[in-house]
Enzyme design. Sequence first.
Site, PDB file in Angstrom:
ATOM      1  N   LYS A   6       2.459  80.453 -24.302  1.00 34.08           N
ATOM      2  CA  LYS A   6       2.840  79.655 -22.520  1.00 34.08           C
ATOM      3  C   LYS A   6       2.760  81.723 -22.095  1.00 34.08           C
ATOM      4  O   LYS A   6       2.233  82.454 -23.225  1.00 34.08           O
ATOM      5  CB  LYS A   6       4.842  80.360 -23.124  1.00 34.08           C
ATOM      6  CG  LYS A   6       4.564  79.736 -21.672  1.00 34.08           C
ATOM      7  CD  LYS A   6       4.894  78.139 -21.518  1.00 34.08           C
ATOM      8  CE  LYS A   6       5.930  77.643 -20.391  1.00 34.08           C
ATOM      9  NZ  LYS A   6       5.901  76.224 -20.401  1.00 34.08           N
TER      10      LYS A   6
HETATM   11  N1  GLU Z   1       3.964  73.342 -18.347  1.00 29.66           N
HETATM   12  C1  GLU Z   1       3.983  72.446 -18.989  1.00 29.66           C
HETATM   13  C2  GLU Z   1       4.548  72.406 -19.966  1.00 29.66           C
HETATM   14  O1  GLU Z   1       5.718  73.126 -20.369  1.00 29.66           O
HETATM   15  C3  GLU Z   1       2.286  71.403 -19.372  1.00 29.66           C
HETATM   16  C4  GLU Z   1       1.942  72.299 -20.403  1.00 29.66           C
HETATM   17  C5  GLU Z   1       0.221  72.042 -20.504  1.00 29.66           C
HETATM   18  O2  GLU Z   1      -0.057  70.769 -19.971  1.00 29.66           O
HETATM   19  O3  GLU Z   1      -0.414  72.969 -21.364  1.00 29.66           O
HETATM   20  O4  GLU Z   1       4.682  71.331 -21.102  1.00 29.66           O
END
Ligand code: GLU
Length: 424
Positions: free
Chosen positions: A114
Amino acid sequence: MAYIEPAPIIDKENPFESMMSRFNTAAELLGLDNETYEILKNPVKQVIVNLHITMDNGKKQVFEGYRVIHSDTLGPAKGGIRFAMDVSIDEVKALAAWMTWKCAVVDIPYGGAKGAIKCDPTKMSKGELERLVRAYTQAMYDVFGPDKDIPAPDMGTGPQEMAWLMDEYSKMNGRTVQGVVTGKPLVLGGSLGRTEATGRGVMITALEAMLKLKMNPAHSSCAVQGFGNVGSHAAMFMAERGLKVKAISDVTGAYWNDKGFDIAEVIKYRDSHNKTLDGFKGGDLITNEELLTAPVDVLLPCAKEDVITVHNADKIQAKLIVEGANGPTSYKADDIINSKGIVVVPDILANAGGVTVSYFEWVQNRMGYKWEADRVNRRSDRIMKQAFENVYNTAKKYNVPMRIAAYIVAIAKVADTYKLRGGF
Ligand code: GLU
């Protein structure tokens, strides 16, 4: 005098602790050895950078940026980038770990990561945001890569930010590298179905759970907290499947309509009113607490962390909670929810439709090919249904709530793979 909503009870827990509390329970049930426990608990990499951006007024401003790779055991790390003022490294660490578990639950070949930048994107111009994304990409050039770490949108970011990121990374690389980021605009290698994917997955898992609980969608109602990308699509899909969406909300307020909202109309309103529901007249104004405890069958928290807490869990009337947001239920509220017999489809399962279609986007980029929307939806629905079934059966087998079962599925998978790969 205007009505002022009472200040909410602030109960923001340390999100890393919240993640760890569930991880610990699942690890114990699995009989995870100490060594593997320590390895899976700690992120493999944490990067913090300071980005110096020239603002439109000509002055330089410093922004703190983060990227945490929690795990790269199952494959390249994967996870979104969040723009928010209140992010902290602990929150990013928790969100990165949740991505590891999420990818493992839906069985896609990714680890978890993240990223975040401490900023308020609503107060920045397009030019300032572009410079910020480009500076962040440069700073993270050695971290990102289509086989290393693949970012995507999260709260406060969207396709435009991903386009800048791809462009900057590609320029530094001397060639177009579409697979370095997902959630891109369609013309730049984005996938059909990606925008709706998280909300669609929420609906698929909600319907699977309703089937198990013998709840008929045509005779059921739901409340949806949050009307951003996840909440608005989840609401739309639920309404399409026959549920009455009786409560909706966004940062400006919550609304109740006993007959059920016409979601297409609400989306139209939001899109022509600065992306908010401010001033919406299609329902009665209620508080966010009232939305969470409303007399509905299904509750979809699709906004942010720690909204279901020890202060309101007891008053929740829904029989089923499907977590569109990451971490909407504080771990301290888990026991109350469980003792009330409320079934929870946990975040790492319920909102995994987004990263699943991100995976399809990456696959298409690597093939240099584009799939029809139908193929994307069919495949992601199948993955979501399989993951639901797997978690549901694990919950039965261990006699635990689905949340702990989802962690059991994920931890077992990452631990087994880690052992196969070996180490020093
Ligand atoms: N931000 C989204 C999540 O928390 C998508 C992450 C992604 O597609 O890599 O799942």
